[in-house]
Design an enzyme around this catalytic site. Sequence first.
Site, PDB file in Angstrom:
ATOM      1  N   GLU A 294       1.052  -1.293   0.129  1.00  0.00           N
ATOM      2  CA  GLU A 294       0.316  -0.198   0.398  1.00  0.00           C
ATOM      3  C   GLU A 294       0.513   1.229   0.093  1.00  0.00           C
ATOM      4  O   GLU A 294       0.490   2.245  -0.978  1.00  0.00           O
ATOM      5  CB  GLU A 294      -1.325  -0.014   1.250  1.00  0.00           C
ATOM      6  N   SER A 295       1.882   1.665   0.671  1.00  0.00           N
ATOM      7  CA  SER A 295       2.768   2.670   0.575  1.00  0.00           C
ATOM      8  C   SER A 295       3.709   2.819  -1.199  1.00  0.00           C
ATOM      9  O   SER A 295       3.751   3.579  -1.053  1.00  0.00           O
ATOM     10  CB  SER A 295       3.737   2.570   1.475  1.00  0.00           C
TER      11      SER A 295
END
Length: 141
Positions: A63-64
């Site tokens: 997600e980062s």
Amino acid sequence: MQLSKEEFLIKANTICKNTLMETLEIEMVDFGDDYLIARMPVNERVHQPDGVLHGGATAALAESVGSFASHLFIDTEKLFVRGLEITANHLKSVKDGFVYAKATFLHKGRTTQLLDIRITDDADNLISICRLSTISLPKSL
């Protein structure tokens, strides 16, 4: 004045201070016209109790890097990015070394983006396959 690749990566990693990315030691390491690569060390900080990489840490890495990739390709003066949905299929365990997340776009729309994120280990073995959808929203309404 446009930043060099090295200057951009330094700036990208600097803005991650005091965030989950710093806690997990996630570092942006490379990018191109249609991808961004980040890496994360695999150690006791991101292990499950049995000593292998925790799937939640893998999802946080995915997600980062995916959200950051979406952020790279929008007008950040006017818009901000938020994740909508993430899926992760874990295929192989890792005990140590680094894992690398390469985010590439499957769809790069004005409002929504869909990214494919492949997580590999130091030997380039496929560890996880993730999909992330993001949305770009106006900073002021």
